[in-house]
Design a protein around this motif. Sequence first.
Motif, short mmCIF file in Angstrom:
data_model
loop_
_atom_site.label_atom_id
_atom_site.label_comp_id
_atom_site.label_asym_id
_atom_site.label_seq_id
_atom_site.Cartn_x
_atom_site.Cartn_y
_atom_site.Cartn_z
N GLU A 1 116.88 119.58 12.76
CA GLU A 1 116.35 118.67 11.95
C GLU A 1 115.80 119.26 10.71
N ILE A 2 114.95 120.51 10.74
CA ILE A 2 114.54 121.20 9.44
C ILE A 2 115.84 121.24 8.64
N ILE A 3 117.06 121.55 8.88
CA ILE A 3 118.07 121.86 8.00
C ILE A 3 118.56 120.32 7.54
N ASN A 4 118.47 119.48 8.41
CA ASN A 4 119.00 117.96 7.99
C ASN A 4 117.94 117.37 7.01
N ASP A 5 116.71 117.60 7.22
CA ASP A 5 115.75 117.13 6.13
C ASP A 5 116.01 117.82 4.71
N LEU A 6 116.58 118.85 4.45
CA LEU A 6 116.84 119.26 3.38
C LEU A 6 117.76 118.51 2.48
N LYS B 1 128.27 123.86 15.12
CA LYS B 1 128.74 122.39 15.67
C LYS B 1 127.45 121.57 15.43
N GLU B 2 126.33 121.92 16.09
CA GLU B 2 125.29 121.21 16.22
C GLU B 2 124.71 120.75 14.73
N VAL B 3 124.78 121.53 13.99
CA VAL B 3 124.11 121.38 12.62
C VAL B 3 125.30 120.46 11.89
N ASN B 4 126.44 120.75 11.94
CA ASN B 4 127.69 119.79 11.26
C ASN B 4 127.46 118.38 11.77
N ASP C 1 126.17 112.84 10.41
CA ASP C 1 125.76 111.53 11.36
C ASP C 1 124.73 111.07 10.15
N THR C 2 123.87 111.90 9.64
CA THR C 2 122.99 111.42 8.79
C THR C 2 123.63 110.93 7.49
N ILE C 3 124.53 111.62 6.91
CA ILE C 3 125.12 111.35 5.66
C ILE C 3 125.97 109.99 5.87
N ASP C 4 126.53 109.76 6.95
CA ASP C 4 127.10 108.42 7.26
C ASP C 4 126.13 107.48 7.05
#
Length: 714
Positions: free
Chosen positions: A152-157, A179-182, A187-190
Amino acid sequence: MKRKNQNRRNIKQNLTEWFSIQYAKNPGKVVLATILIFNIVFFVLSAFIISSLALKGTEKMGFFEAAFYTISMILDAGCISYVIEDIGQSGVVIAVICLLIVMIGMVSFTGAVIGYITNAISNIIENADNGKRKLSIKDHLVILNWNSRASEIINDLLYCDGTQKVVVLVNGRKAEIEKEVNERVADTIDRENKAILKKTQGMKALRRFLYFRKNHMKNNLIVIVREGDVFSAMQLHDICLEKARSCVILGNDINNTLCKFETKERLEELSRGNSHTLKTLMQVADITAADYSDDNQKIIVEITDDWTWELVDRVIKYKQNRSKCNIVPVRVNTVLGQILSQFSLMPELNLAYRELFSNKGATFDVREEKILDENTYITRYLRDHNMAIPLTSMHAGGRNYFFYSTENERDISRMSPGWESVYKVKLNHDYWIEPKTVIILGHNSKCHDIMLGFKAFCAEWGYEDPDRHILNIVVIDDRESLEKMNYYREFPFVTKTVPANIYEEDIICGTIEKVVTENAEDTSILILSDDSARNEDIDANALANLVYVQDIIRRRLDKNPKFDPETIDIIVEIIDPKHHDVVSSYSVDNVVISNRYISKMITQIGEKEAIFDFYCDILTYDAEGVEEYESKEVYAKKVSTFFEEVPAECTAEELIRAVWDASIDKSIPKEKQYPTIVLGYVKPGGKIHLFAGDQSKDRVKLTAEDKIIVFTNH
């Protein structure tokens, strides 16, 4: 000259960093590209030499012909025809000797060299994959260890401007983490791009294309995951910790533990203290506090127990250096407990915090500046600015800060034409929070902290009238968990505890039906997810409890079609973001992905550490018995009770200024003056609107059923 030299150094540094990142992420491709480039250079150079020497019979041979014969010779391992033109005319001895030379040469030279080079290339790729080569990188985020909040930290960036570089150092599970990060990022970008496409419906094709191209979300992340030892100074230097923008030290999850007895043992161990976190911090602080490290680095440390908190505080006293390393300890359970208790009392805050705690839309921001009188500053600021909302000042770490709600940091300084508005509102200066009933289903590691949040709320809103029951809580949970919490006897506002496991539907549903029927005021149902469950069981009990609650609401609607489902607020905590859509499909807007809030906070702290002190303040109610309300919080208050009369239609700019002026009106007693800033409003059904951008163009039409989101001290 100096500028040229600096530009050259920057270009060299950027190229070095680019190559280092590519080599760390795709070592095989880099090695392949190097081999191809080497062969091309070798072919060209060999052809040039042959063409230049002009050997006998090659005087008229051009460069490209020479290149062709060079490649032919390289591909022909024997080349016997150059020695033996006709086997019939040559001696047997010379033919055998040539064949032996060819075979021995193929084995001893060609085979051995190819084998050696193949092995060397394999080692290069393996070492790169295992993170044994030093990175050349700077201004990046370092994450040490891994847990359910890390992705989630990485995703929010994704919502930050520019390219975001992240280096993760873990002791294992590299492929699983990548794999989890990708998956999380994809999913967020989509999801975001689908939302943008939805906005373009009705536009003409060209305009739709241009709008999407301008606003669509791109993957701006460079994430490098390395396996290693977070206690090793050498490996921390290998990931350029000394040049990192910030470093996040995460606590390890226990969700991967297979044996439930091992899980229980690990939980008890972690409740006493986390020496792993302390040891990591000491190693990190030693590097970031050194003279060779970059200035103003931030170290964010997750803490879940008192023992670790006390020792981390001592490390801060020894190592804290505002010009070097700034250590920010985050008490995860305390913060999440405060958040969940606030959401139970005012579910609309979940909708507000989703945006305010993120880097998207209206967001909390901070500037370093000294304010002598806060109220005077806000009054003057509102007259000259309408792109940002001033909130409060704070002194932290020897510096003075002022906090705002704004869509863009640049908007804080943008001026607007100053004018005196004639628009007025009438506030209810005797406003008091309405009594609340909360039903809690299940448990997690934050239960005690959630109760402390409720206790602080009662201290601020209940002490003036001991007979007023401002809060009534009923807990339904399994017997073992209730015994662990001593049946919540420590908290007088917990009026009832009901032992029931997840399979005892009759007890759970019967208790909820009874509580909802007995309490006429609005009721909140907080469904907790067990964060100590094994991976395959994550959120399982929470989803089962959600089905029970939805069945109760459906049965009530069947009996009484006029029943308003919104009189029961459902707040569902989930740990795995993958379950968000499942919960939302049950018409639940208040899905709380608890890890996401911590992740958003950590992301923002990594940019500006002062924001954490602000978060701590807004999540904490005033202590019992204070003469003046000092702590400021975000509230969701009913328009019908907050105002003496529903405000007329106006702009956001007019509403913000009018409420502020009315809240500090000197004609009313000082004890009833609660400086109040409006952040937005919520319509029935959960549609929220937070003010961002040009307030003069934002029209507001409130009704008695709406709730207004305000920032105030009471």
